[in-house]
Scaffold this motif. Structure first.
Motif, PDB file in Angstrom:
ATOM      1  N   ASP A  31       1.070  -1.542   0.393  1.00  0.00           N
ATOM      2  CA  ASP A  31      -0.025   0.164   0.421  1.00  0.00           C
ATOM      3  C   ASP A  31       1.287   1.486   0.081  1.00  0.00           C
ATOM      4  O   ASP A  31       0.411   1.818  -0.504  1.00  0.00           O
ATOM      5  N   ARG A  32       1.511   1.606   0.827  1.00  0.00           N
ATOM      6  CA  ARG A  32       2.691   3.157   0.547  1.00  0.00           C
ATOM      7  C   ARG A  32       3.747   2.707  -0.137  1.00  0.00           C
ATOM      8  O   ARG A  32       3.194   4.170  -0.746  1.00  0.00           O
ATOM      9  N   TRP A  35       0.912   4.296  -2.818  1.00  0.00           N
ATOM     10  CA  TRP A  35       0.712   5.432  -2.831  1.00  0.00           C
ATOM     11  C   TRP A  35       1.952   6.150  -3.138  1.00  0.00           C
ATOM     12  O   TRP A  35       1.900   7.159  -3.369  1.00  0.00           O
ATOM     13  N   ASP A 209      -4.443   9.581   4.256  1.00  0.00           N
ATOM     14  CA  ASP A 209      -4.604   7.798   4.071  1.00  0.00           C
ATOM     15  C   ASP A 209      -3.980   7.357   5.295  1.00  0.00           C
ATOM     16  O   ASP A 209      -3.010   8.605   5.908  1.00  0.00           O
ATOM     17  N   ASP A 211      -0.867   7.267   6.133  1.00  0.00           N
ATOM     18  CA  ASP A 211       0.730   7.431   5.748  1.00  0.00           C
ATOM     19  C   ASP A 211       1.008   9.104   6.277  1.00  0.00           C
ATOM     20  O   ASP A 211       1.756   9.757   5.979  1.00  0.00           O
TER      21      ASP A 211
END
Length: 724
Positions: A31-32, A35, A209, A211
């Motif tokens: 995910d990170r 992103w 999000d 992060d």
């Protein structure tokens, strides 16, 4: 059969890597990274993109806070300031005015909040109602119960608020659309007088999000079963009370707004926008109220038919958000971007779910095949990198067209597949190739070694030895023995390393093979292990390049306190025996034979003829005339019965003085023919006209001698050498 097995192996490795990638993706491990790639693409595609021309951002910036501090004190400002601001803007007849500021309490009187409306509150409400186009902000959030808010959670909204601003969303309760709204259990509304006077109200709850970066939001908020639009959506609806939720999108009449699998809207950000300072507007408003309508900093007409969003970009007001474009994006720009997206139909669209799986499979297969079906290390590394780069460029290009392709999973599949294939290759096929590479890496240039690796089977014949026609080069430092006796050992090694570095580079540059170092001498050959039809020319070019590089070597040596070096180079072309010669404990890839010995003898003649590069007639015959060469002599070297003509290679074809060198070579060759015909006087005239040429001077002396003491009748011009 072997190729079929390799193909099945590659497919199996790719499938295993794909399964690993899918598992990691489902667990959220990517995910990170995804992103981060999204942010990078957003910066590339949207950093210079301007919001729609209708939208104006009116910011409470640091300059505004400083300008109004002496007049109205610190933030928050009195409501009358906002009333003045709104009244001035309304003179320009804007399409809409949005406040990205919460006015949930009565105005403060001193340090306390007034229990009743103040004149400032009332004036602000009146200004809101007067414009008829003002939208205010409300906050609706999902709160965590505690001792302080437990009485606030779940309390009903005012009926007049629900009746005025709630939306009817058709199809919102269907399983595919249930996530489209954000559920809230607590709220902070504008003052009742403000929202009753407002054209509309929008929610301003933007959640980052995990992060911490603001990229997406829910356009709808569900409070107690009533649905409310976000601040960016509210003015676009402009009184519309009913919209439709469809799978993957909200339908606003003819406009389809795409949402992701979580029901969130990905904000297509803008890096450029029309920005005005509140301080300039208020200064202009003060002038208008004083009857001064000339030379206004900002004229009301600038707001005609505009959608004005009023908010803060000052650090002290805490309205700066980290976004994909900047770590300090003014919060109102998020709402401005949503509204601009709606006006222009400028929406980001995720690729269909199957695309990521297909892209991952194809890249996984491509990476495996690229590694296992290639023998070139650069290709095994470069092909997957090129594929990854190409796919990345495609995702950026797609993003420019508002299509969001997955990046991390396909690239991870490519990486894992390529890495797995490399590990397998290195533990099997690569082992034999590495052994061959180690054997030859000391002898040939890297690019030659790569060409050898393309046909490793052909190189296996070298163990038995082959007869080849090659060009052999010997070079030697003149007077090195005397020089080395005057220097300590460390200085001798230092000198040789400087010299050899340049000379080896030249040999490798011209695709030569280092045979061995013999003290200060270098032996190399051209035309093997990779066959080259022009090996003779490459050998001569390498020799001339070594002479040019010697100038650079001498400059370096002079800077370190060494005396300059002089070298001689001899080249011969002929048949040799080529192979790995030695014992099981020590092998040397080398050449042997009479042609090798002749090259060494020719190198030894350089000092005698005061010449730097000498080549045999056999080498000269292989040249195409591009390199200027002149005859030096006809010699019978020790150990050889047949005489050999030797030539001087004068300079590189690209040298500045190449035309002069060609002219001198032609004259020397003409003089030599006169010499061989015993026409001494004519030969002397030709040679005497050539200045500073040691060979010409030699023949002037010979012809002068032969004029007074002619050679015998059987003289053939051959010089017999008694020593090596």
């Amino acid at each position: 059969m072997k190729k079929v097995k390799k193909a099945f192996l590659t497919i199996g490795l790719a499938a295993l890597c794909l399964l690993a990638v899918v598992a990691l993706e489902r667990s959220g491990s990517f995910d990170r990274l995804e992103w981060m790639t999204f942010d990078a693409r957003m910066r590339i595609a949207r950093a210079e993109k301007h919001t729609n021309d209708q939208i104006v951002l009116l910011m409470i910036d640091e300059a505004s806070l400083q300008a109004l501090n002496p007049l109205v004190g610190r933030w928050p400002w009195p409501r009358v300031v906002f009333a003045d601001l709104l009244e001035f803007i309304s003179l320009g007849k804007p399409k809409a005015v949005l406040f990205d500021i919460l006015f949930t309490e009565n105005e403060r009187c001193g340090a306390e909040v007034s229990p009743e409306l103040t004149s400032g509150d009332e004036r602000f409400m009146a200004a809101t109602g007067m414009t008829g186009t003002t939208y205010h902000a409300a906050q609706m959030l999902k709160d965590t119960p505690d001792d302080f808010n437990k009485t606030l959670l779940g309390r009903p909204l005012p009926t007049n608020f629900v009746d005025s601003f709630s939306l009817e969303v058709e199809g919102l309760q269907a399983p595919a659309t249930r996530k489209f709204s954000r559920t809230a259990d607590n709220y902070y509304l504008p003052l009742e007088g403000l929202y009753l006077a407002a054209r509309g109200v929008g929610t301003v709850d933007f959640a980052p999000d995990p992060d911490g970066v603001f990229r997406r939001t829910k356009l709808l908020t569900d409070y107690g079963g009533s649905i409310f639009p976000s601040l960016g959506l509210a003015p676009y609806l402009a009184g519309v009370k009913k919209i439709k939720a469809a799978p993957g999108a909200l339908e606003l009449d003819a406009l389809r707004v795409p949402l992701d699998s979580e029901g969130c809207y990905a904000v297509n950000l803008h890096g450029r926008y029309e920005l005005l300072s509140v301080s300039g507007v208020l200064a202009s408003a003060q002038k208008v109220m004083a009857g001064e309508v000339e030379k206004l900093i900002i004229h009301p007409s600038e707001f005609e038919d505009k959608i004005v969003i009023i908010g803060s970009s000052a650090v002290g007001v805490e309205s700066l958000k980290p976004t994909a474009i900047s770590s300090t994006t003014p919060g109102p720009l998020l709402h401005a971007s949503i509204l601009s997206n709606l006006i222009e139909g400028d929406f980001l669209q995720d690729a269909p779910p199957w695309f990521g799986l297909v892209a991952s499979l194809l890249l996984s297969l491509a990476g495996g095949f690229a590694v296992l079906y290639s023998t070139k290390t650069w290709f095994q590394a470069g092909a997957p990198l090129s594929m990854g780069l190409t796919y990345s460029i495609c995702t950026v290009s797609a993003f420019n067209s508002n299509l969001v392709l997955p990046v991390t999973s396909p690239l991870a599949a490519l990486f894992f597949s390529s890495l797995t294939a490399v590990i397998y290759y290195n533990s099997t096929e690569g082992r034999a190739r590495r052994k061959m590479r180690r054997t030859f890496s000391l002898y040939v240039a890297p690019e030659m070694l790569d060409r050898m690796m393309e046909n490793p089977e052909e190189q296996e014949s070298l163990a038995l030895g082959t007869e080849e026609t090659l060009s052999v080069l010997f070079s030697d430092i003149r007077g090195f023995t005397d020089l080395s006796e005057k220097l300590p050992a460390t200085r001798v090694v230092e000198l040789l390393n400087i010299y050899f570095s340049e000379m080896v580079d030249s040999i490798f540059r011209h695709k030569g093979t280092i045979d061995k170092f013999i003290g200060d001498a270098i032996m190399s050959f051209y035309g093997a292990p990779v066959h080259m039809p022009d090996h003779a020319k490459k050998a001569v070019l390498s020799a001339l390049d070594m002479i040019e590089r010697l100038k650079r070597v001498n400059n370096t040596l002079a800077a370190r306190g060494f005396a300059p070096l002089e070298i001689g180079i001899g080249i011969n072309t002929g048949n040799v025996v080529l192979g790995n010669i030695g014992s099981e404990k020590k092998l040397n890839y080398t050449v042997i034979g009479d042609s090798v010995n002749l090259a060494a003898r020719i190198e030894g003649l350089c000092k005698q003829y005061s010449t730097e590069v000498l080549i045999s007639e056999f080498t000269h015959e292989q040249l195409d005339g591009e390199i200027p060469c002149s005859i030096v002599d006809v010699v019978a070297v020790k150990g050889k019965k047949e005489p050999v003509r030797i030539f001087r290679a004068r300079c590189l074809p690209a040298s500045e003085g190449v035309e002069e060198a060609r002219r001198e070579a032609a004259e020397i060759n003409r003089g030599f023919e006169l010499y061989m015909e015993r026409r001494w006087e004519e030969a002397v005239q030709v040679f005497s006209a050539i200045e500073d040429d040691p060979v010409a001077q030699l023949y002037v002396a010979r012809c002068t001698l032969f004029k007074s003491d002619p050679p015998p009748a059987d003289w053939e011009g051959i010089v017999v050498l008694k020593t090596k």
